[in-house]
Every structure is written in C-alpha cells, then in structure tokens.
Scaffold this motif. Structure first.
Motif, mmCIF file in Angstrom:
data_model
loop_
_atom_site.group_PDB
_atom_site.id
_atom_site.type_symbol
_atom_site.label_atom_id
_atom_site.label_comp_id
_atom_site.label_asym_id
_atom_site.label_seq_id
_atom_site.Cartn_x
_atom_site.Cartn_y
_atom_site.Cartn_z
ATOM 1 N N GLU A 11 -0.292 -6.232 -11.684
ATOM 2 C CA GLU A 11 1.176 -5.804 -11.413
ATOM 3 C C GLU A 11 1.204 -4.984 -10.119
ATOM 4 N N GLN A 12 0.255 -4.006 -10.265
ATOM 5 C CA GLN A 12 0.174 -3.312 -8.883
ATOM 6 C C GLN A 12 -0.103 -3.944 -7.501
ATOM 7 N N GLN A 15 3.118 -5.643 -6.431
ATOM 8 C CA GLN A 15 3.881 -4.664 -5.704
ATOM 9 C C GLN A 15 3.678 -4.150 -4.359
ATOM 10 N N ARG A 16 2.221 -4.266 -4.291
ATOM 11 C CA ARG A 16 1.641 -3.870 -2.752
ATOM 12 C C ARG A 16 1.910 -5.101 -1.754
#
Length: 65
Positions: A11-12, A15-16
């Motif tokens: 998930e991170q 986003q990145r």
C-alpha cells in the motif's frame, strides 16, 4: 494468506508510485501495483516481493507517463 506487514508495504509502495507518476491516475497506479503483486501469489519466498512489484510497476507506469 497475505502477510499484513507485506500488504502495508504494498500500500505504501502504491502511494509512493502515485506521487512519482502524478500524471497517471491514482486508480491506474493502484491497478498496476495490484496486478504486479498478484504475479507473486503462492510464491514461497516473500522477502523481495515488494521490491519486485515496485520495479515492475514503475517500469510499466513509465511507459504510460
């Protein structure tokens, strides 16, 4: 079964990549990341999956930008 820590990393990562490829709609980035992540379902060694997903998704998104 999906490891919650691995899922949080993915998930991170999405986003990145959405920030890095701002010209690509965020939903498209998420779709690409999910598709790349799905390629590793059932693989026994999970340590490098987020790295592989990031590299493959980034490469695919570069072609769309």
């Amino acid at each position: 079964m999906i490891d919650l820590k691995e899922q949080a990393i993915i998930e991170q990562l999405a986003q990145r990549l959405a920030s890095k490829f701002a010209e690509v709609p965020p939903t498209t980035v998420e779709d690409v990341v999910r598709a790349q992540y799905a390629r590793f379902d059932g693989r026994p060694v999970r340590d490098f999956v987020p790295l592989f997903v990031e590299r493959r998704a980034s490469s695919e998104l570069s072609g769309r930008a």
